[in-house]
Scaffold this active site. Structure first.
Site, short mmCIF file in Angstrom:
data_model
loop_
_atom_site.label_atom_id
_atom_site.label_comp_id
_atom_site.label_asym_id
_atom_site.label_seq_id
_atom_site.Cartn_x
_atom_site.Cartn_y
_atom_site.Cartn_z
N ASP A 1 0.83 -1.22 0.00
CA ASP A 1 0.00 0.00 0.00
C ASP A 1 0.86 1.27 0.00
O ASP A 1 1.95 1.29 0.54
CB ASP A 1 -0.91 -0.02 1.24
CG ASP A 1 -2.06 0.97 1.12
OD1 ASP A 1 -2.36 1.41 0.00
OD2 ASP A 1 -2.65 1.31 2.16
N ASN B 1 1.23 3.47 -2.97
CA ASN B 1 1.76 3.91 -4.27
C ASN B 1 1.27 5.30 -4.65
O ASN B 1 2.03 6.13 -5.16
CB ASN B 1 1.32 2.95 -5.40
CG ASN B 1 1.91 1.58 -5.23
OD1 ASN B 1 2.81 1.38 -4.43
ND2 ASN B 1 1.41 0.61 -6.00
N HIS C 1 2.29 3.37 -9.04
CA HIS C 1 2.10 1.93 -9.26
C HIS C 1 3.28 1.36 -10.05
O HIS C 1 3.77 0.28 -9.75
CB HIS C 1 0.80 1.66 -10.02
CG HIS C 1 -0.43 2.09 -9.28
ND1 HIS C 1 -0.62 1.79 -7.95
CD2 HIS C 1 -1.53 2.80 -9.66
CE1 HIS C 1 -1.79 2.30 -7.54
NE2 HIS C 1 -2.36 2.92 -8.56
N GLU D 1 -12.57 -4.28 -3.96
CA GLU D 1 -12.98 -2.88 -3.76
C GLU D 1 -12.24 -1.92 -4.70
O GLU D 1 -12.74 -0.84 -4.99
CB GLU D 1 -12.76 -2.46 -2.30
CG GLU D 1 -13.74 -3.06 -1.31
CD GLU D 1 -13.48 -4.53 -0.99
OE1 GLU D 1 -12.34 -5.00 -1.21
OE2 GLU D 1 -14.42 -5.22 -0.54
N TRP E 1 -11.96 -2.09 -7.74
CA TRP E 1 -12.72 -1.87 -8.98
C TRP E 1 -13.48 -0.55 -8.92
O TRP E 1 -13.89 -0.01 -9.95
CB TRP E 1 -13.73 -3.01 -9.23
CG TRP E 1 -13.08 -4.31 -9.62
CD1 TRP E 1 -13.08 -5.46 -8.89
CD2 TRP E 1 -12.37 -4.62 -10.83
NE1 TRP E 1 -12.40 -6.45 -9.55
CE2 TRP E 1 -11.96 -5.96 -10.75
CE3 TRP E 1 -12.02 -3.88 -11.97
CZ2 TRP E 1 -11.23 -6.59 -11.76
CZ3 TRP E 1 -11.29 -4.51 -12.98
CH2 TRP E 1 -10.91 -5.83 -12.87
N LEU F 1 10.23 -20.84 -4.22
CA LEU F 1 9.22 -19.93 -3.66
C LEU F 1 7.95 -19.85 -4.53
O LEU F 1 8.05 -19.70 -5.75
CB LEU F 1 9.86 -18.53 -3.57
CG LEU F 1 8.92 -17.36 -3.25
CD1 LEU F 1 8.49 -17.39 -1.79
CD2 LEU F 1 9.60 -16.02 -3.55
N ARG G 1 -4.90 -1.50 9.02
CA ARG G 1 -6.12 -2.29 8.80
C ARG G 1 -5.84 -3.40 7.80
O ARG G 1 -4.80 -3.41 7.14
CB ARG G 1 -7.27 -1.40 8.31
CG ARG G 1 -6.95 -0.58 7.08
CD ARG G 1 -8.17 0.19 6.57
NE ARG G 1 -7.80 1.10 5.51
CZ ARG G 1 -7.49 2.38 5.66
NH1 ARG G 1 -7.54 2.94 6.85
NH2 ARG G 1 -7.14 3.14 4.62
C1 IPE Z 1 -5.52 -2.55 -0.11
O1 IPE Z 1 -5.14 -1.24 -0.30
C2 IPE Z 1 -5.52 -3.30 -1.41
C3 IPE Z 1 -4.21 -3.51 -2.04
C4 IPE Z 1 -3.06 -3.16 -1.57
C5 IPE Z 1 -4.26 -4.18 -3.31
P1 IPE Z 1 -6.23 -0.08 -0.45
O2 IPE Z 1 -5.47 1.18 -0.60
O3 IPE Z 1 -7.19 -0.41 -1.51
O4 IPE Z 1 -6.97 -0.16 0.96
P2 IPE Z 1 -7.87 0.92 1.71
O5 IPE Z 1 -8.95 1.33 0.75
O6 IPE Z 1 -7.00 2.09 2.06
O7 IPE Z 1 -8.37 0.23 2.93
C1 IPE Z 2 -1.59 0.29 -3.35
O1 IPE Z 2 -1.37 1.66 -3.37
C2 IPE Z 2 -1.87 -0.29 -4.71
C3 IPE Z 2 -3.26 -0.71 -4.94
C4 IPE Z 2 -4.22 -0.66 -4.07
C5 IPE Z 2 -3.59 -1.24 -6.25
P1 IPE Z 2 -2.56 2.70 -3.38
O2 IPE Z 2 -2.96 2.96 -4.80
O3 IPE Z 2 -3.67 2.27 -2.50
O4 IPE Z 2 -1.86 4.00 -2.80
P2 IPE Z 2 -2.45 4.99 -1.68
O5 IPE Z 2 -2.84 4.16 -0.52
O6 IPE Z 2 -3.62 5.70 -2.30
O7 IPE Z 2 -1.30 5.89 -1.37
MG MG Z 3 -4.04 2.50 -0.52
#
Ligand code: IPE
Ligand code: IPE
Ligand code: MG
Length: 251
Positions: free
Chosen positions: A21, A23, A38, A68, A70, A132, A195
């Site tokens: 998480d 990016n 990403h 979610e 999507w 792995l 979370r």
């Molecule tokens: C969780 O990250 C999903 C992935 C890392 C693929 P999110 O950024 O979507 O989670 P929330 O919405 O902050 O809980």
């Molecule tokens: C995680 O990074 C990648 C995916 C959920 C696909 P985020 O895109 O959720 O990045 P933040 O959390 O908005 O910084």
């Molecule tokens: Mg995120």
């Protein structure tokens, strides 16, 4: 000195799961769009696979796209799907060399056909390996997975294949997309969010949770080793007392 030197090779977790998480925030801090974040996150995926392989982890589950996700803007979803296909294609030869296997979990029916096709090709190509296993959670959520498992189980009960009295934790495990894979002992989440975001809710029941403020594109091989060291300093009690655990260790 690298933290890797402090790792006890005899107590490596068999399965590590990561919520990759941060990016979007990583890119925003540099005045770039989320997609750039990403793209740069791929380097951290490489680093984690390398580190996990080096210390002998058997399974590395990476949360790449949730059910979610999507709901994000179409431009971001399309870019993520495109990136996924490109990365899987570009990395396949290197993964073959690194003796890595690939498994996908998630709702395949919601994925674009070109993603399914390329993923299937690389899963098949890497099936000759025995090192792995990287488990990619794609269009995955625990609620989807558990509901899916319950539906299949209900059909088997209806058909008379399963007796309701015989439903146990072990039997239910076998209906999940992680059947045959041991539960993760360690779950890492980057970006400072504390979370689970619908990730492996059943399988993480007794996992050690490790949260780091680092944003995913900054997560390095060394950060992975640091999480392993932190894990190895914890006492896992599984409901017992500390004294009981110490006694079993002495045996
Ligand atoms: C969780 O990250 C999903 C992935 C890392 C693929 P999110 O950024 O979507 O989670 P929330 O919405 O902050 O809980
Ligand atoms: C995680 O990074 C990648 C995916 C959920 C696909 P985020 O895109 O959720 O990045 P933040 O959390 O908005 O910084
Ligand atoms: Mg995120």
């Amino acid at each position: 000195m690298s933290c890797v030197d402090d790792i006890d090779i005899k107590r490596i977790p068999r399965h590590v799961a990561i919520i990759m998480d941060g990016n979007g925030r990583w890119a925003a801090r540099r005045g770039n769009d989320r997609i750039f974040g990403h793209t740069r996150g791929v380097e951290a995926v490489r680093a984690s696979i390398k580190a996990a392989g080096k210390i002998g982890v058997s399974y590395l589950t990476l949360y790449a796209f949730s059910t979610e996700n999507w709901n994000r803007p179409k431009i971001e979803v399309d870019a993520l799907m495109g990136l996924l296909v490109n990365v899987i294609t570009a990395e396949s030869n290197e993964l073959l060399k690194q003796n890595v296997q690939l498994k996908i979990i998630g709702d395949r029916s919601s994925l674009p056909p070109d993603v399914c096709k390329e993923v299937d090709r690389v899963v098949e190509m890497l099936s000759v390996n025995d090192g792995l296993t990287v488990v990619m959670a794609l269009s995955y959520s625990s609620h989807w997975e558990i509901i899916n498992a319950v539906k299949t189980l209900a059909v088997d009960v209806k058909k008379g294949k399963i007796n309701p009295e015989d439903i146990s934790r072990e039997l239910f495990d076998g209906y999940l997309s992680t059947a045959e894979i041991p539960n993760p002992e360690l779950m890492i989440r980057t970006s400072g969010e504390n979370r689970l975001s619908n990730f492996l809710l059943w399988q993480l029941a007794y996992a050690e949770l490790y949260f780091t403020p680092k944003l995913w594109p900054d997560f390095s091989e060394e950060d992975f080793y640091e999480a392993i060291c932190n894990f190895q300093h914890r006492e896992r009690r599984f409901g017992m007392t500390s004294e009981q655990i110490k006694k079993t260790k002495l045996k």
